[in-house]
Design an enzyme around this catalytic site. Sequence first.
Site, PDB file in Angstrom:
ATOM      1  N   THR A 119      37.233  35.471  39.865  1.00 25.73           N
ATOM      2  CA  THR A 119      36.857  36.619  40.693  1.00 25.73           C
ATOM      3  C   THR A 119      37.931  36.834  41.750  1.00 25.73           C
ATOM      4  O   THR A 119      38.434  35.880  42.337  1.00 25.73           O
ATOM      5  CB  THR A 119      35.494  36.434  41.372  1.00 25.73           C
ATOM      6  OG1 THR A 119      35.286  37.541  42.261  1.00 25.73           O
ATOM      7  CG2 THR A 119      35.389  35.129  42.149  1.00 25.73           C
ATOM      8  N   GLY A 120      38.300  38.081  41.953  1.00 22.08           N
ATOM      9  CA  GLY A 120      39.336  38.351  42.946  1.00 22.08           C
ATOM     10  C   GLY A 120      40.036  39.652  42.614  1.00 22.08           C
ATOM     11  O   GLY A 120      39.517  40.463  41.839  1.00 22.08           O
ATOM     12  N   GLY A 165      41.790  41.913  40.732  1.00 21.15           N
ATOM     13  CA  GLY A 165      42.017  41.887  39.291  1.00 21.15           C
ATOM     14  C   GLY A 165      43.447  42.103  38.853  1.00 21.15           C
ATOM     15  O   GLY A 165      43.920  41.466  37.906  1.00 21.15           O
ATOM     16  N   THR A 201      32.387  40.398  41.468  1.00 21.81           N
ATOM     17  CA  THR A 201      32.130  39.942  40.115  1.00 21.81           C
ATOM     18  C   THR A 201      31.212  38.724  40.065  1.00 21.81           C
ATOM     19  O   THR A 201      31.162  37.955  41.018  1.00 21.81           O
ATOM     20  CB  THR A 201      33.515  39.578  39.563  1.00 21.81           C
ATOM     21  OG1 THR A 201      34.288  40.761  39.557  1.00 21.81           O
ATOM     22  CG2 THR A 201      33.490  38.964  38.212  1.00 21.81           C
ATOM     23  N   ARG A 238      40.368  52.488  35.208  1.00 21.43           N
ATOM     24  CA  ARG A 238      40.917  51.197  35.659  1.00 21.43           C
ATOM     25  C   ARG A 238      40.076  50.011  35.137  1.00 21.43           C
ATOM     26  O   ARG A 238      38.862  49.997  35.235  1.00 21.43           O
ATOM     27  CB  ARG A 238      40.935  51.185  37.189  1.00 21.43           C
ATOM     28  CG  ARG A 238      41.494  49.898  37.801  1.00 21.43           C
ATOM     29  CD  ARG A 238      40.408  48.906  38.139  1.00 21.43           C
ATOM     30  NE  ARG A 238      40.968  47.697  38.755  1.00 21.43           N
ATOM     31  CZ  ARG A 238      40.285  46.574  38.929  1.00 21.43           C
ATOM     32  NH1 ARG A 238      39.040  46.501  38.554  1.00 21.43           N
ATOM     33  NH2 ARG A 238      40.850  45.517  39.476  1.00 21.43           N
ATOM     34  N   GLY A 265      39.973  45.653  35.278  1.00 30.43           N
ATOM     35  CA  GLY A 265      40.521  44.471  35.950  1.00 30.43           C
ATOM     36  C   GLY A 265      40.676  43.288  35.010  1.00 30.43           C
ATOM     37  O   GLY A 265      40.780  43.450  33.787  1.00 30.43           O
ATOM     38  N   ASP A 266      40.682  42.110  35.594  1.00 32.34           N
ATOM     39  CA  ASP A 266      40.925  40.887  34.819  1.00 32.34           C
ATOM     40  C   ASP A 266      39.687  40.343  34.122  1.00 32.34           C
ATOM     41  O   ASP A 266      39.795  39.647  33.110  1.00 32.34           O
ATOM     42  CB  ASP A 266      41.442  39.791  35.761  1.00 32.34           C
ATOM     43  CG  ASP A 266      40.405  39.450  36.837  1.00 32.34           C
ATOM     44  OD1 ASP A 266      39.870  40.391  37.470  1.00 32.34           O
ATOM     45  OD2 ASP A 266      40.103  38.259  37.032  1.00 32.34           O
TER      46      ASP A 266
HETATM   47  N1  ASP Z   1      38.212  40.770  39.482  1.00 35.10           N
HETATM   48  C1  ASP Z   1      37.381  41.928  39.578  1.00 35.10           C
HETATM   49  C2  ASP Z   1      38.173  43.144  39.191  1.00 35.10           C
HETATM   50  O1  ASP Z   1      39.319  43.236  39.557  1.00 35.10           O
HETATM   51  C3  ASP Z   1      36.836  42.167  40.941  1.00 35.10           C
HETATM   52  C4  ASP Z   1      36.150  40.998  41.586  1.00 35.10           C
HETATM   53  O2  ASP Z   1      36.266  39.869  41.154  1.00 35.10           O
HETATM   54  O3  ASP Z   1      35.458  41.230  42.586  1.00 35.10           O
HETATM   55  O4  ASP Z   1      37.631  44.038  38.567  1.00 35.10           O
END
Ligand code: ASP
Length: 311
Positions: A229-230, A232, A178, A206, A208-209
């Site tokens: 970022t991480g 999600g 992200t 799906r 994410g966050d």
């Molecule tokens: N947080 C993002 C998600 O879960 C992925 C990412 O940050 O790389 O979609």
Amino acid sequence: MNPIAIAIAIHGGAGTIAPHLLTPSLEKEYLTGLENALKAGYAVLKQNDSSTDAVLAAVMALEDNPLFNAGKGAVFNHIGKHEMDAAIMDGKDLMAGAVCGVSNIKNPVLLAKAIKEQSAHVMLATQGAFEFAKQQGFEVMPDEYFFTEHRYAQWQEIKDTENYQLDHTEKPQNKMGTVGAVALDNLGNLAAATSTGGMTNKKFGRIGDSTVIGAGTYANNETCAISCTGHGELFLRSVVAYDISCLIAYKGLTLQQACDIVVHQKLVKIGGEGGLIAIDKNGNIEMPFNSEGMYRAKIDLAGKMEVKIYK
Ligand code: ASP
């Protein structure tokens, strides 16, 4: 007007990012990509334009860079498509716009801004969001625009399995997640924006966050602006961005203390790998992460620039 009361931070994803996993030339490309996006955002702030426009400029630059998992360079989902999520929020009036699961839009963050400003809603999804974009005159990009060789290779490896993969954990050499930006402008207004292609081979729509206000993105002039970022799912369950704002608002913690608790204690406890960028109303910047690395950059109140990848 105080000409130096501006600051900005950006990220390009967090995860298993270690020096031995990047060639020197690739590392340089990432650093250059981050620096260019950072400067694009900072230039907006220097012109006395809004923090919203600054985070928009920075995130669009990252979306246009195929190295990062957002816009061009977004990962492939289970059926070989690119479904993207983005959000933007103004700290001044808590106005927010978000889009999820949208395809064929060059800059999803720009669509999030249009949703914030041109619709009566906060979040639009999939085909409906696409229809709205068309009504707003957004250019529709062909699927080929979003094709990148390294994302295709990532998807080929797992497409016939039930696995889905966070963009930056299992195949570190390919990993960029992200993207996001947070900024403080000369009027004291905070803003945050986040954009992502999500996870490789994701299915069933799906989300994410990143696009969820309060989880991956949040801004409030009273406290701070955050872009995460991480992993999600874990960031959603932790309502990360709003939790940091609440720790400042209700507990009187500093930005650094709030970030420490959320990133290094609460997220770690449930296995939530990742990080975030944060700026408070006084222009303090934090860029904490509990993973090996995070693509990140900032220009602080003193005008000092920092661009980093590793711990
Ligand atoms: N947080 C993002 C998600 O879960 C992925 C990412 O940050 O790389 O979609």
